[in-house]
Design a protein around this motif. Structure first.
Motif, PDB file in Angstrom:
ATOM      1  N   VAL A  22       0.882  -1.106  -0.174  1.00  0.00           N
ATOM      2  CA  VAL A  22       0.147   0.106  -0.601  1.00  0.00           C
ATOM      3  C   VAL A  22       0.690   1.080  -0.382  1.00  0.00           C
ATOM      4  CG1 VAL A  22      -1.665  -1.244   1.241  1.00  0.00           C
ATOM      5  CG2 VAL A  22      -0.275  -0.317   2.356  1.00  0.00           C
ATOM      6  N   TYR A  23       0.514   2.178  -0.240  1.00  0.00           N
ATOM      7  CA  TYR A  23       0.937   3.735  -0.597  1.00  0.00           C
ATOM      8  C   TYR A  23      -0.673   4.643   0.227  1.00  0.00           C
ATOM      9  CZ  TYR A  23      -0.548   4.221  -5.330  1.00  0.00           C
ATOM     10  OH  TYR A  23      -1.180   4.096  -6.487  1.00  0.00           O
ATOM     11  N   GLN A  24       0.544   6.307   0.831  1.00  0.00           N
ATOM     12  CA  GLN A  24      -0.084   6.895   1.210  1.00  0.00           C
ATOM     13  C   GLN A  24      -0.662   8.257   0.059  1.00  0.00           C
ATOM     14  OE1 GLN A  24       1.602   7.593   5.138  1.00  0.00           O
ATOM     15  NE2 GLN A  24       3.629   7.457   4.590  1.00  0.00           N
ATOM     16  N   ILE A  25      -1.390   8.650   0.466  1.00  0.00           N
ATOM     17  CA  ILE A  25      -1.382  10.189   0.166  1.00  0.00           C
ATOM     18  C   ILE A  25      -2.088  11.261   1.397  1.00  0.00           C
ATOM     19  CG2 ILE A  25      -2.373   9.159  -2.172  1.00  0.00           C
ATOM     20  CD1 ILE A  25      -4.762   9.783  -2.050  1.00  0.00           C
ATOM     21  N   HIS A  26      -1.955  12.253   0.868  1.00  0.00           N
ATOM     22  CA  HIS A  26      -2.330  12.966   2.168  1.00  0.00           C
ATOM     23  C   HIS A  26      -3.691  13.625   1.179  1.00  0.00           C
ATOM     24  CE1 HIS A  26      -2.396  17.451   3.145  1.00  0.00           C
ATOM     25  NE2 HIS A  26      -2.876  16.310   4.361  1.00  0.00           N
ATOM     26  N   GLN A  27      -5.103  13.233   2.038  1.00  0.00           N
ATOM     27  CA  GLN A  27      -6.652  13.482   1.226  1.00  0.00           C
ATOM     28  C   GLN A  27      -6.801  14.539   1.674  1.00  0.00           C
ATOM     29  OE1 GLN A  27      -6.185  13.064  -1.830  1.00  0.00           O
ATOM     30  NE2 GLN A  27      -7.920  14.130  -2.135  1.00  0.00           N
TER      31      GLN A  27
END
Ligand code: AG3
Length: 280
Positions: free
Chosen positions: A218-223
């Motif tokens: 998994v990878y993360q985003i700032h939403q």
């Protein structure tokens, strides 16, 4: 003086609100409740069953990361299947690649597409591109029956608690695996690790993908407008590792204009905090 706010429930005891100038449109389709709003801070935005899907202000983050991360891993991708994504943001990013030959998009609810073309042209602008084929049907059925082979499948769905439920099942992921080429990649929206109600769904989805694909992470985003602001995307693949096979030189030579994605963000997004590593 009206004082209208849109409020979304993020957890049992947490809510997120945006001050609304106008409630532009509301419709209940056979699939879901659709609403469009206009606001000072986030511009136009739309919700499905009360959950924010797209705002004009922050959509670029999610759409860049769901599209350019797989393209940066294998810049040669030519045939793409997009599931959900009726707002068109994912397709808009894909059409930036001249060498992509075919984009099949499967959205269950035609009303989402038609309404986004009216109220969110910022994302829906490329849905009539020559390479895009629109199918208004259930993604679950589409992958079950498909005889096509794709290099990339992007699952840009709603949460598993609503109409998107089938797109988080093992059966669905198995069919995706079947219709991906030897070098195929699947990317999906993967919920959030922060609040318990989203976390359980994130963990379940990851476990299923891990059982089917040799590479699953998994990878993360700032939403900012998705619950907690800390949102995850899933990367599952038959051959390419998103870090070991990351191809910055080749991707950069394509000269794709992006507002969020770049080669450093690509690498950084896979650096996960311990509280996420612990639940994978
Ligand atoms: N993708 C929606 C991602 C999940 C939103 N969930 C939420 N806000 N709880 C569809 C919209 C982007 N194309």
């Amino acid at each position: 003086m009206t004082n209208l706010w849109f409020t979304e429930k993020w957890s049992k005891d947490t809510r997120f609100s945006i001050k609304v100038k106008t409630h532009l449109y509301s419709e209940k389709t056979p699939f879901q409740q659709i609403d469009f709003f206009n606001s000072e801070e986030y511009g136009n935005f739309f919700t499905l069953d009360g959950f924010i899907m797209v705002t004009e202000k922050d959509e670029f983050i999610y759409h860049d990361m769901i599209t350019h991360v797989p393209m940066g891993t294998n810049p040669k991708i030519k045939k793409v299947l997009v599931i959900g994504a009726g707002d068109g943001g994912t397709v808009r990013e894909l059409t930036k690649y001249d060498h992509i030959e075919k984009i099949d998009m499967v959205e269950i609810d035609e009303r989402v597409v038609l309404l986004c073309e009216k109220y969110l042209p910022i994302t829906a602008c490329k849905l009539r591109d020559k390479r895009v084929n629109l199918y208004f049907q259930d993604g679950l059925e589409f992958v079950k029956d498909s005889k096509e082979i794709y290099d990339l499948i992007i699952v840009d769905s709603t949460d598993p608690i609503s109409v998107g439920e089938g797109l988080f099942t093992e059966n669905f992921y198995k069919n995706c695996f079947r219709i991906l080429s030897e070098e195929g990649i699947l990317v999906n929206q993967h919920e959030s690790p922060f609040y318990e109600n989203f976390k359980v769904e994130m963990v379940k989805a990851h476990q299923k993908l891990k059982n089917i694909f040799p590479i699953a992470t998994v990878y993360q985003i700032h939403q900012p407008t998705y619950a907690s602001g800390h949102w995850m995307l899933g990367f599952a693949s038959k051959k390419y590792d998103p870090i070991l096979n990351h191809n910055p030189e080749q991707w950069e030579s394509l000269n794709i204009k992006t507002k969020y994605y770049n080669s450093n963000i690509h690498k950084g997004a896979f650096a996960l905090p311990n509280y996420v590593l612990d639940i994978l």
